[in-house]
Write a protein that holds these residues in place. Structure first.
Motif, PDB file in Angstrom:
ATOM      1  N   THR A  29       0.835  -1.201   0.000  1.00  0.00           N
ATOM      2  CA  THR A  29       0.000   0.000   0.000  1.00  0.00           C
ATOM      3  C   THR A  29       0.870   1.251   0.000  1.00  0.00           C
ATOM      4  O   THR A  29       0.665   2.170  -0.795  1.00  0.00           O
ATOM      5  N   VAL A  30       1.844   1.290   0.892  1.00  0.00           N
ATOM      6  CA  VAL A  30       2.768   2.435   0.958  1.00  0.00           C
ATOM      7  C   VAL A  30       3.587   2.519  -0.327  1.00  0.00           C
ATOM      8  O   VAL A  30       3.805   3.606  -0.867  1.00  0.00           O
ATOM      9  N   PHE A  31       4.008   1.378  -0.837  1.00  0.00           N
ATOM     10  CA  PHE A  31       4.761   1.336  -2.088  1.00  0.00           C
ATOM     11  C   PHE A  31       3.941   1.938  -3.232  1.00  0.00           C
ATOM     12  O   PHE A  31       4.431   2.770  -4.004  1.00  0.00           O
ATOM     13  N   PHE A  32       2.680   1.538  -3.340  1.00  0.00           N
ATOM     14  CA  PHE A  32       1.818   2.049  -4.406  1.00  0.00           C
ATOM     15  C   PHE A  32       1.604   3.558  -4.273  1.00  0.00           C
ATOM     16  O   PHE A  32       1.716   4.290  -5.258  1.00  0.00           O
ATOM     17  N   MET A  37       2.890   8.979  -6.308  1.00  0.00           N
ATOM     18  CA  MET A  37       3.280  10.376  -6.076  1.00  0.00           C
ATOM     19  C   MET A  37       4.553  10.710  -6.874  1.00  0.00           C
ATOM     20  O   MET A  37       4.659  11.790  -7.448  1.00  0.00           O
ATOM     21  N   ASN A  38       5.495   9.779  -6.916  1.00  0.00           N
ATOM     22  CA  ASN A  38       6.699   9.971  -7.728  1.00  0.00           C
ATOM     23  C   ASN A  38       6.343  10.121  -9.204  1.00  0.00           C
ATOM     24  O   ASN A  38       6.906  10.974  -9.902  1.00  0.00           O
ATOM     25  N   ALA A  39       5.413   9.301  -9.684  1.00  0.00           N
ATOM     26  CA  ALA A  39       5.000   9.369 -11.084  1.00  0.00           C
ATOM     27  C   ALA A  39       4.333  10.705 -11.392  1.00  0.00           C
ATOM     28  O   ALA A  39       4.584  11.297 -12.454  1.00  0.00           O
ATOM     29  N   ASN A  75      -0.706   4.047 -20.669  1.00  0.00           N
ATOM     30  CA  ASN A  75       0.454   4.774 -21.190  1.00  0.00           C
ATOM     31  C   ASN A  75       1.111   5.624 -20.104  1.00  0.00           C
ATOM     32  O   ASN A  75       2.338   5.678 -20.011  1.00  0.00           O
ATOM     33  N   PHE A  76       0.302   6.297 -19.283  1.00  0.00           N
ATOM     34  CA  PHE A  76       0.844   7.082 -18.163  1.00  0.00           C
ATOM     35  C   PHE A  76       1.598   6.181 -17.194  1.00  0.00           C
ATOM     36  O   PHE A  76       2.706   6.498 -16.770  1.00  0.00           O
ATOM     37  N   THR A  77       1.002   5.061 -16.873  1.00  0.00           N
ATOM     38  CA  THR A  77       1.617   4.142 -15.915  1.00  0.00           C
ATOM     39  C   THR A  77       2.945   3.615 -16.439  1.00  0.00           C
ATOM     40  O   THR A  77       3.942   3.575 -15.707  1.00  0.00           O
ATOM     41  N   PHE A  84       9.742   4.341 -11.447  1.00  0.00           N
ATOM     42  CA  PHE A  84       9.720   4.427  -9.986  1.00  0.00           C
ATOM     43  C   PHE A  84       9.335   3.114  -9.326  1.00  0.00           C
ATOM     44  O   PHE A  84       9.689   2.889  -8.175  1.00  0.00           O
ATOM     45  N   VAL A  85       8.610   2.271 -10.028  1.00  0.00           N
ATOM     46  CA  VAL A  85       8.334   0.937  -9.499  1.00  0.00           C
ATOM     47  C   VAL A  85       9.658   0.213  -9.287  1.00  0.00           C
ATOM     48  O   VAL A  85       9.915  -0.354  -8.214  1.00  0.00           O
ATOM     49  N   ILE A  86      10.510   0.270 -10.284  1.00  0.00           N
ATOM     50  CA  ILE A  86      11.810  -0.399 -10.202  1.00  0.00           C
ATOM     51  C   ILE A  86      12.703   0.279  -9.166  1.00  0.00           C
ATOM     52  O   ILE A  86      13.275  -0.383  -8.291  1.00  0.00           O
TER      53      ILE A  86
END
Length: 138
Positions: A29-32, A37-39, A75-77, A84-86
């Motif tokens: 949850t915190v990761f998501f 927010m980074n994205a 596309n945004f994701t 930022f996921v990585i």
């Protein structure tokens, strides 16, 4: 000198665990939330560079779904969230590195995660409004 990136993460983890003590899925949850927010911040920087410097990078464009809403979200994701996921996974969650960071930074007096989230959301909202005005889509 303290790293603001890690301060935000530690504050987000500790705050979430404090307010949701029974949530067993707190890591993801915190990761998501932090990754999103980074994205948003990456998108804001991208839009500022696009409109003020006139420089634009090619973005992914998939057309898999009928209509454009789901395609735009995908596309945004891929374009803005996947880096930022990585990055967040490797710097925070991999090998439970967050435990070392919590020991190093501990509880802070300033609520960094809340401030970061609010500024990110407000910045994205303002840039989205400006983008709508500049492209006559609003």
């Amino acid at each position: 000198m303290k790293n603001i990136y890690y301060l935000i993460w530690v504050d987000a983890i500790l705050s979430f665990k404090k307010h949701n003590p029974r949530n067993k899925n707190w890591k993801w949850t915190v990761f998501f939330i932090n990754t999103w927010m980074n994205a948003l911040n990456f998108w804001v920087v991208f839009m500022i560079i696009k409109y003020f410097a006139g420089f634009s990078l090619p973005l992914t464009t998939f057309n898999l779904f009928p209509g454009h809403l789901l395609d735009d979200f995908l596309n945004f994701t891929i374009s803005f969230a996947s880096p930022f996921v990585i990055l967040n996974y490797l710097l925070i969650l991999h090998n439970d590195r967050y435990e070392k960071l919590i020991k190093k930074y501990g509880k802070q007096d300033i609520n960094y995660a809340l401030i970061y989230s609010m500024v990110s959301a407000l910045g994205a909202f303002v840039v989205a409004i400006l983008h709508g005005i500049l492209t006559n889509t609003m």
